[in-house]
Design a protein around this motif. Structure first.
Motif, PDB file in Angstrom:
ATOM      1  N   LEU A   1     -31.102 -54.139 -32.560  1.00  0.00           N
ATOM      2  CA  LEU A   1     -31.349 -52.529 -31.850  1.00  0.00           C
ATOM      3  C   LEU A   1     -31.259 -51.502 -32.695  1.00  0.00           C
ATOM      4  O   LEU A   1     -31.670 -50.344 -32.304  1.00  0.00           O
ATOM      5  CB  LEU A   1     -30.018 -52.508 -31.375  1.00  0.00           C
TER       6      LEU A   1
ATOM      7  N   TRP B   1     -39.708 -54.781 -26.090  1.00  0.00           N
ATOM      8  CA  TRP B   1     -38.506 -54.628 -25.225  1.00  0.00           C
ATOM      9  C   TRP B   1     -38.317 -53.218 -25.053  1.00  0.00           C
ATOM     10  O   TRP B   1     -37.452 -52.726 -24.262  1.00  0.00           O
ATOM     11  CB  TRP B   1     -37.169 -55.363 -25.779  1.00  0.00           C
TER      12      TRP B   1
ATOM     13  N   GLY C   1     -41.027 -49.504 -21.022  1.00  0.00           N
ATOM     14  CA  GLY C   1     -40.662 -49.913 -19.598  1.00  0.00           C
ATOM     15  C   GLY C   1     -41.891 -50.169 -19.029  1.00  0.00           C
ATOM     16  O   GLY C   1     -42.803 -50.486 -19.449  1.00  0.00           O
ATOM     17  N   GLY C   2     -41.854 -49.843 -17.684  1.00  0.00           N
ATOM     18  CA  GLY C   2     -42.718 -50.133 -16.656  1.00  0.00           C
ATOM     19  C   GLY C   2     -43.176 -51.663 -16.590  1.00  0.00           C
ATOM     20  O   GLY C   2     -42.504 -52.478 -16.434  1.00  0.00           O
TER      21      GLY C   2
ATOM     22  N   PRO D   1     -30.836 -55.390 -24.631  1.00  0.00           N
ATOM     23  CA  PRO D   1     -32.215 -54.839 -24.166  1.00  0.00           C
ATOM     24  C   PRO D   1     -33.375 -55.271 -24.780  1.00  0.00           C
ATOM     25  O   PRO D   1     -34.668 -55.437 -24.639  1.00  0.00           O
ATOM     26  CB  PRO D   1     -32.098 -52.988 -24.592  1.00  0.00           C
ATOM     27  N   HIS D   2     -33.118 -55.862 -26.285  1.00  0.00           N
ATOM     28  CA  HIS D   2     -34.135 -56.636 -26.889  1.00  0.00           C
ATOM     29  C   HIS D   2     -34.352 -58.177 -26.750  1.00  0.00           C
ATOM     30  O   HIS D   2     -35.072 -58.869 -27.267  1.00  0.00           O
ATOM     31  CB  HIS D   2     -33.683 -56.424 -28.301  1.00  0.00           C
TER      32      HIS D   2
ATOM     33  N   GLU E   1     -39.327 -63.833 -17.929  1.00  0.00           N
ATOM     34  CA  GLU E   1     -39.788 -63.486 -19.210  1.00  0.00           C
ATOM     35  C   GLU E   1     -39.842 -62.062 -19.484  1.00  0.00           C
ATOM     36  O   GLU E   1     -40.363 -61.318 -20.296  1.00  0.00           O
ATOM     37  CB  GLU E   1     -41.339 -64.009 -19.540  1.00  0.00           C
ATOM     38  N   ARG E   2     -39.161 -61.299 -18.363  1.00  0.00           N
ATOM     39  CA  ARG E   2     -39.329 -60.073 -18.518  1.00  0.00           C
ATOM     40  C   ARG E   2     -37.951 -59.281 -19.404  1.00  0.00           C
ATOM     41  O   ARG E   2     -36.982 -60.255 -19.644  1.00  0.00           O
ATOM     42  CB  ARG E   2     -39.048 -59.163 -17.132  1.00  0.00           C
ATOM     43  N   TYR E   3     -37.980 -58.191 -19.786  1.00  0.00           N
ATOM     44  CA  TYR E   3     -37.130 -57.396 -20.629  1.00  0.00           C
ATOM     45  C   TYR E   3     -36.427 -56.596 -19.635  1.00  0.00           C
ATOM     46  O   TYR E   3     -36.638 -56.216 -18.634  1.00  0.00           O
ATOM     47  CB  TYR E   3     -37.764 -56.569 -21.667  1.00  0.00           C
TER      48      TYR E   3
ATOM     49  N   ARG F   1     -35.251 -53.751 -19.201  1.00  0.00           N
ATOM     50  CA  ARG F   1     -35.946 -52.182 -18.631  1.00  0.00           C
ATOM     51  C   ARG F   1     -37.060 -52.522 -17.596  1.00  0.00           C
ATOM     52  O   ARG F   1     -37.171 -51.622 -16.990  1.00  0.00           O
ATOM     53  CB  ARG F   1     -36.611 -51.454 -19.841  1.00  0.00           C
ATOM     54  N   GLN F   2     -37.549 -53.673 -17.622  1.00  0.00           N
ATOM     55  CA  GLN F   2     -38.491 -53.869 -16.643  1.00  0.00           C
ATOM     56  C   GLN F   2     -37.959 -54.390 -15.217  1.00  0.00           C
ATOM     57  O   GLN F   2     -38.584 -54.726 -14.397  1.00  0.00           O
ATOM     58  CB  GLN F   2     -39.558 -54.904 -17.011  1.00  0.00           C
TER      59      GLN F   2
END
Ligand SMILES: Nc1ncnc2c1ncn2[C@@H]1O[C@H](COP(=O)(O)OP(=O)(O)OP(=O)(O)O)[C@@H](O)[C@H]1O
Ligand SMILES: [Mg+2]
Lengths: 307, 351
Positions: free
Chosen positions: A219, A301, A304-305, B88-89, B128-130, B132-133
């Motif tokens: 991070l 990571w 966004g979106g 988040p990573h 497979e998403r992070y 944030r998504q």
């Protein structure tokens, strides 16, 4: 948009989005052109001439660079600069990160220590360089004195008189000066990492090392990239510290490209040659900037979106 | 799965004590909800269970181990944080597998545990998403998935639904309850929403200012609140409270209106008494005068705001109330469903 009517161009400039944008950008563009491009261009031009102080130079093509390429002092200064930058940056990163991690813990007098850490950075470079000059003095060095008191050495260490001693000494001084910047910036980065992530990792069974390695460090990488780019640029172009401490000596052992450039151009009077040395630094700096550009690119990571 | 025993647990932050001796027994596989107003110490208690806060005094047992001084990683507990605390990573799959990766579990085992958990939670095509998504509800499910994969002794939830919209909250409520019925893992769930507590819990612990006010099954708390705090906290709309005294085997308000009491307490105190009247235990037709101020039909029932004497009253009627504001209607009170409390101590006057 087209200027079909008489006031077309003026209308476009004052009323449309792009036209207004152009007008608003103009002052900044002129400013950049005058203050950045002109001196830089002049420097590059000088590098292709045989200008001396008090004499306008004539264009000599790559002669300066060919001459420098065969100049052992110049090649030594390139080695010195790279060595100085790599070792000092690695040390600054390691120690700075360590300090940031300590300062991020709950400890008594936390704000006091944070303020103290900034001190080396706040003092003018020349002042701290003078202090180090005294610390590294061949006869009155406090380090030698303490080591002699303890009976570890029998004669004072000649810090700035021996090539390798001198290299390590100036690196030590540079690291001392550069740590606060790295430590405080990384501390700011650490504070953006939510405490609950560390708590979640602790509950997931992570040891302190695993928490650092798998949560904190990933991070922190975006900030590490920025901070270390700046740190490398500052170190690579360092001048004051070396000039006060050693003036490039002994026998050019601590001459960096920046100090050699100055030495040749101003006291030595060879403006063209000095400029050529300075221009030779540009590829290295560009490489550092490109490296950070790719390091800085937002990782997947962080985006966004859509997926 | 394990039972959890909390004995006289205290917590101080510096000189301020925020938990004043809490004792709770949680049986194996039980779903316990800690409920109470903001700042009453629910999160603190939960974090002490997890090992994230130091125990000032008292004892916490999980299974047959005293865990007071065990670090979080040795307690075998999974927690879902209010802000989800997803890494988040890491992708959804990596988030869920994090604890297994730390242990160096082989890839095959990781897949075999992440996959079913993802299926249960409907996350299979988001792996497979992070973070944030994802939407809030999806993140919430990933946080639960991370806990499920662990297969821990105890689940802890700290207000996991408070960031979701009302509709999603209702469906997630059912999902969590469903999950618990399937996994049967001992669960401690914190919320300040009494509806959440009532609908989900096997057992509710009502807390107030760092103390346990009452422990019991949802309907037990509703039918037999131990004191004024619990009476006012459980049930929605909240219970009406009328102050007065006991007289002639009944209750008389300060302004002389008589209300029925099922079984007057044996040792009737001479002092003031609080009469608890649930909004839903009133019916049309009777002899208690209710001055109507606002009528709110919701379709299935009608909410009436008004006054009995000088006390503000909320009533919920199954019947359709047709009364103009300012009009006085007569209501009948279901004596069996009323409660009496000592006005001084707030304690229930048991029949
Ligand atoms: N680290 C801390 N230092 C000092 N006081 C704290 C700390 N954490 C919590 N408190 C205090 O402890 C009390 C209980 O806090 P806690 O977070 O447990 O409340 P809560 O019941 O979870 O409330 P909410 O429903 O708002 O989350 C509060 O009065 C709070 O101010
Ligand atoms: Mg809380």
């Amino acid at each position: 948009m087209a200027g079909s009517s008489r006031g077309g161009l003026i209308y476009w400039l004052t009323e449309s989005r792009n036209g207004l944008g152009l007008i608003f950008m103009l002052p900044a563009a002129v400013f950049l052109l005058c203050l950045l491009t002109y001196p830089l261009g002049l420097g590059v031009w000088l590098g292709f001439t045989d200008a001396r102080i008090g004499r306008e130079g004539i264009f000599v093509g790559l002669e300066n660079y060919i001459w420098l390429f065969n100049d052992s002092v110049f090649r030594l200064s390139v080695f010195n600069t790279i060595f100085y930058t790599v070792v000092a940056s690695v040390l600054k990163f390691g120690l700075g990160l360590w300090l940031a991690l300590i300062l991020n813990e709950k400890l008594p007098l936390k704000n006091f220590f944070r303020a103290i850490v900034l001190l080396p950075w706040v003092v003018p470079t020349v002042l701290s360089a003078l202090a180090f000059w005294w610390i590294f003095d061949s006869q009155f060095s406090i380090i030698s004195w303490v080591l002699m008191k303890w009976g570890l050495i029998s004669a004072p260490i000649n810090f700035l008189g021996e090539p390798w001693n001198a290299r390590w000494s100036v690196i030590a001084a540079n690291v001392w000066r550069g740590i606060p910047f790295v430590a405080i910036s990384l501390l700011a980065g650490l504070q953006t990492i939510p405490q609950s992530l560390n708590e979640a990792a602790a509950l997931d069974g992570a040891t302190a090392w695993q928490r650092f390695r798998r949560v904190t460090l990933p991070l922190l990488t975006p900030i590490i990239a920025v901070v270390m780019t700046f740190s490398v640029l500052f170190t690579f172009t360092d001048f004051q510290l070396i000039y006060v401490l050693t003036r490039g000596g002994p026998v050019n052992a601590t001459h960096l490209m920046a100090t050699l450039s100055f030495q040749r151009a101003i006291p030595g009077g060879q403006l063209g040659e000095g400029a050529a040395i300075a221009v030779a630094m540009i590829p290295f700096l560009l490489a550092a900037i490109l490296f950070s550009f790719f390091g800085l690119q937002r990782r997947r990571w962080q985006q966004g979106g859509s997926d | 799965m394990a039972e959890v025993t909390i004995r006289d647990l205290r917590k101080s932050f510096g000189p301020v004590e925020v938990l004043h001796g809490v004792s709770i027994d949680i049986a194996e596989g039980e779903f316990v909800v800690l409920v109470g107003p903001s700042g009453c110490g629910k999160s603190t208690l939960l974090r002490m269970l997890a090992g994230l806060e130091h125990v000032t005094s008292g004892e916490i047992r999980i299974g047959d181990r005293v865990v007071n001084d065990l670090p979080p990683k040795e307690r075998d507990i999974a927690m879902v944080f209010q802000n989800y605390a997803l890494y988040p990573h890491l992708t959804v799959a990596e988030n869920m597998a994090f604890s297994l990766t730390l242990k160096g579990a082989p890839k095959a085992e990781i897949t075999s545990r992440v996959k079913p958990a993802a299926e249960i939670l409907g996350l299979s095509n988001l792996l497979e998403r992070y973070p944030r998504q994802l939407s809030g509800g999806q993140r919430q499910r990933v946080a639960m998935g991370r806990a499920i994969v662990r297969d821990p002794q105890v689940f802890l939830f700290d207000e996991p639904l408070s960031n979701l919209d009302a509709k999603l909250r209702v469906s997630m409520r059912a999902e969590i309850k469903n999950l618990h019925q399937r996994l049967k893992t001992t669960t401690v769930y914190v919320t300040h929403d009494q509806i959440e507590a009532m609908t989900m819990a096997d057992k509710i612990v009502v807390m107030h200012d760092g103390r346990v006010e009452q422990i019991g099954a949802p309907l037990e708390l509703y039918d037999q609140p131990a004191n004024l705090f619990v009476a006012g906290f459980i049930g929605s709309p909240a219970m009406n409270m009328l102050t007065g005294r006991l007289a002639d085997g009944g209750f008389v308000t300060g302004d002389g209106i008589a209300l029925p009491v099922a079984r007057p307490p044996a040792a009737a105190p001479g002092g003031p008494v609080v009469y608890g009247l649930r909004p839903e235990s009133m019916h049309l037709g009777g002899e208690v005068p209710l001055r109507v101020e606002v009528v709110e039909p919701t379709g299935s029932e009608t909410h009436v705001l008004g006054h009995i004497g000088a006390t503000e009253i909320v009533g919920v009627f199954r019947e359709r109330v047709r009364a103009a504001p300012g009009e006085e209607i007569r209501v009948r009170v279901d004596a069996e469903a009323t409660h009496l409390f000592d006005a001084g101590s707030g304690a229930r006057l048991s029949a």
